[in-house]
Write a protein that holds these residues in place. Structure first.
Motif, mmCIF file in Angstrom:
data_model
loop_
_atom_site.group_PDB
_atom_site.id
_atom_site.type_symbol
_atom_site.label_atom_id
_atom_site.label_comp_id
_atom_site.label_asym_id
_atom_site.label_seq_id
_atom_site.Cartn_x
_atom_site.Cartn_y
_atom_site.Cartn_z
ATOM 1 N N UNK A 52 0.854 -1.191 0.000
ATOM 2 C CA UNK A 52 0.000 0.000 0.000
ATOM 3 C C UNK A 52 0.890 1.241 0.000
ATOM 4 N N UNK A 53 0.491 2.261 -0.766
ATOM 5 C CA UNK A 53 1.163 3.556 -0.766
ATOM 6 C C UNK A 53 0.199 4.603 -0.212
ATOM 7 N N UNK A 54 0.661 5.346 0.788
ATOM 8 C CA UNK A 54 -0.105 6.458 1.335
ATOM 9 C C UNK A 54 0.528 7.758 0.837
ATOM 10 N N UNK A 55 -0.265 8.619 0.192
ATOM 11 C CA UNK A 55 0.222 9.915 -0.275
ATOM 12 C C UNK A 55 -0.662 11.022 0.289
ATOM 13 N N UNK A 56 -0.028 12.012 0.900
ATOM 14 C CA UNK A 56 -0.757 13.149 1.458
ATOM 15 C C UNK A 56 -1.886 12.700 2.389
ATOM 16 N N UNK A 74 5.015 5.683 2.684
ATOM 17 C CA UNK A 74 4.319 6.903 3.075
ATOM 18 C C UNK A 74 5.015 8.084 2.401
ATOM 19 N N UNK A 75 4.285 8.867 1.622
ATOM 20 C CA UNK A 75 4.843 10.046 0.963
ATOM 21 C C UNK A 75 4.071 11.293 1.382
ATOM 22 N N UNK A 76 4.799 12.268 1.919
ATOM 23 C CA UNK A 76 4.210 13.545 2.331
ATOM 24 C C UNK A 76 3.008 13.336 3.241
ATOM 25 N N UNK A 95 8.835 9.105 3.274
ATOM 26 C CA UNK A 95 9.499 10.143 2.489
ATOM 27 C C UNK A 95 8.811 11.484 2.724
ATOM 28 N N UNK A 96 9.592 12.465 3.195
ATOM 29 C CA UNK A 96 9.072 13.814 3.418
ATOM 30 C C UNK A 96 7.799 13.789 4.269
ATOM 31 N N UNK A 114 13.684 6.268 6.590
ATOM 32 C CA UNK A 114 13.080 7.580 6.753
ATOM 33 C C UNK A 114 13.937 8.580 5.972
ATOM 34 N N UNK A 115 13.344 9.300 5.043
ATOM 35 C CA UNK A 115 14.072 10.270 4.223
ATOM 36 C C UNK A 115 13.390 11.630 4.299
ATOM 37 N N UNK A 116 14.174 12.676 4.646
ATOM 38 C CA UNK A 116 13.645 14.046 4.708
ATOM 39 C C UNK A 116 12.401 14.129 5.589
ATOM 40 N N UNK A 117 12.447 13.481 6.730
ATOM 41 C CA UNK A 117 11.311 13.478 7.647
ATOM 42 C C UNK A 117 11.601 14.326 8.883
ATOM 43 N N UNK A 118 10.559 14.977 9.397
ATOM 44 C CA UNK A 118 10.669 15.685 10.661
ATOM 45 C C UNK A 118 10.175 14.756 11.762
ATOM 46 N N UNK A 119 11.133 14.135 12.464
ATOM 47 C CA UNK A 119 10.807 13.186 13.522
ATOM 48 C C UNK A 119 11.192 13.737 14.896
ATOM 49 N N UNK A 120 11.113 15.048 15.039
ATOM 50 C CA UNK A 120 11.407 15.672 16.322
ATOM 51 C C UNK A 120 10.469 15.127 17.396
ATOM 52 N N UNK A 121 11.037 14.792 18.535
ATOM 53 C CA UNK A 121 10.292 14.239 19.673
ATOM 54 C C UNK A 121 9.649 12.873 19.396
#
Length: 212
Positions: A52-56, A74-76, A95-96, A114-121
């Motif tokens: 499965x691909x999840x986009x937006x 998972x994209x965006x 991704x992102x 994980x690429x270009x992801x904001x995983x803060x906290x």
């Protein structure tokens, strides 16, 4: 390090329409594209997704306990403050994506990137990793306490005040990352790979004083 295998996905996927998360039950969803859909504040358990691909898609504050993902991308997507405790992932890519405060404690990760992801906290406490990559990610104050990291790469990540307490770092290369305030245990440092300019940051764990 062995090359990470990407999710095995067909070139074309038909649109997959999912019901609200509260209606998922103990089900398996396979072979489809889920795009521009919100599952915020949903709750389900023992759900599986295959090819499965999840986009937006958004999963803000969604609780998916004991989730299983195989060949999923998972994209965006926005997964901020989602609770994926106990998630099992095989060949999964983010991704992102936004994963601020996302909980993936007690997870089993096999070939996850994980690429270009904001995983803060983000929380990965008590997780078990074999072959993983964090590439150009924000990992400030992310928590990997008491995790098992085998063949995990951290490439050009920003990791200020990240926690890796009671986590063995042998073979883990942090040399390209920003690690100010990284929290680790001295006994777990042998074999960790760092850059020369990072040495002073680790000297305090050895009780050393560096005189300039």
């Amino acid at each position: 390090m062995k090359k990470l295998k990407a999710p095995v996905l067909p070139q074309e996927l038909e649109r997959l329409t999912l019901p609200p998360a509260a209606e998922w039950g103990e089900r398996t969803f396979s072979g489809g594209l889920v795009a521009d859909t919100a599952f915020d504040d949903g709750e389900a358990s023992v759900v599986s997704f295959n090819t499965v691909v999840f986009k937006n898609a958004t999963f803000q504050r969604t609780s998916l306990q004991k989730l299983e993902l195989t060949d999923v991308k998972f994209e965006r997507c926005d997964l901020c403050n989602a609770d994926f405790t106990g998630v099992l992932m095989h060949r999964v890519e983010f991704v992102n994506c936004k994963l601020v405060g996302t909980i993936m404690n007690e997870s089993v990760m096999r070939g996850v990137k994980f690429t270009d992801c904001n995983s803060t906290y983000a929380q990965f406490r008590f997780s078990d990793w074999k072959q993983g990559v964090f590439e150009d990610c924000l990992l400030g104050s992310a928590d990997f306490t008491e995790s098992k990291l085998v063949s995990v790469q951290y490439d050009r990540c920003k990791m200020p005040k990240a926690e890796m307490l009671r986590t063995k770092l042998q073979g883990i290369d942090l040399s390209s990352c920003e690690i100010d305030g990284l929290m680790v245990n001295m006994d777990d440092l042998p074999g960790c790979v760092i850059a020369p300019d990072q040495a002073a940051l680790f000297a305090r764990f050895l009780g050393l004083v560096i005189k300039e």
